[in-house]
Scaffold this motif. Structure first.
Motif, mmCIF file in Angstrom:
data_model
loop_
_atom_site.group_PDB
_atom_site.id
_atom_site.type_symbol
_atom_site.label_atom_id
_atom_site.label_comp_id
_atom_site.label_asym_id
_atom_site.label_seq_id
_atom_site.Cartn_x
_atom_site.Cartn_y
_atom_site.Cartn_z
ATOM 1 N N PHE A 58 -5.518 9.894 -65.060
ATOM 2 C CA PHE A 58 -4.791 9.141 -66.075
ATOM 3 C C PHE A 58 -5.608 7.945 -66.564
ATOM 4 O O PHE A 58 -5.702 7.692 -67.769
ATOM 5 C CB PHE A 58 -3.452 8.665 -65.513
ATOM 6 N N ALA A 59 -6.215 7.220 -65.634
ATOM 7 C CA ALA A 59 -7.031 6.064 -66.019
ATOM 8 C C ALA A 59 -8.215 6.497 -66.879
ATOM 9 O O ALA A 59 -8.542 5.851 -67.880
ATOM 10 C CB ALA A 59 -7.514 5.328 -64.776
ATOM 11 N N VAL A 60 -8.862 7.597 -66.520
ATOM 12 C CA VAL A 60 -9.994 8.100 -67.299
ATOM 13 C C VAL A 60 -9.529 8.529 -68.694
ATOM 14 O O VAL A 60 -10.200 8.269 -69.693
ATOM 15 C CB VAL A 60 -10.682 9.262 -66.560
ATOM 16 N N LYS A 64 -10.828 7.105 -72.279
ATOM 17 C CA LYS A 64 -11.430 8.028 -73.242
ATOM 18 C C LYS A 64 -10.699 8.000 -74.581
ATOM 19 O O LYS A 64 -11.307 8.078 -75.644
ATOM 20 C CB LYS A 64 -11.395 9.456 -72.661
ATOM 21 N N THR A 65 -9.385 7.858 -74.548
ATOM 22 C CA THR A 65 -8.570 7.980 -75.754
ATOM 23 C C THR A 65 -8.554 6.722 -76.594
ATOM 24 O O THR A 65 -8.604 6.792 -77.817
ATOM 25 C CB THR A 65 -7.132 8.357 -75.357
#
Length: 88
Positions: A58-60, A64-65
């Motif tokens: 989720f953190a990644v 990224k988003t």
């Protein structure tokens, strides 16, 4: 588990600094954060490893988003010190 008066002084108050050695000399004697979150013994969470992986994923995905930028008129710090810790 996180409100045991035998372990924590004033357990019903929100004091995250209780985990920091510079604010609490007995912080090294407190239980491990992973034990409190996921339980222990026969009642340990069977999905603790999955939850750990999903949290990282989720953190990644957020990094990224989204474009994480400083506020207008402010600058980013030149260095970001890394600390491998759950609560700091």
């Amino acid at each position: 588990m996180g409100r045991d008066p035998r372990v924590f002084t004033n357990p019903d108050s929100y004091t995250p600094e209780r985990w920091l050695p510079e604010h609490n000399p007995g912080a090294s004697n407190l239980p491990d954060v992973y034990d409190i979150v996921f339980g222990f013994g026969r009642r340990i969470c069977p999905g603790r490893f999955l939850a750990d992986r999903i949290g990282f994923t989720f953190a990644v995905a957020v990094l990224k988003t989204y474009d994480i930028l400083p506020l207008e008129g402010e600058e980013l710090p030149r260095e970001f010190p890394y600390q491998d810790a759950i609560a700091r």
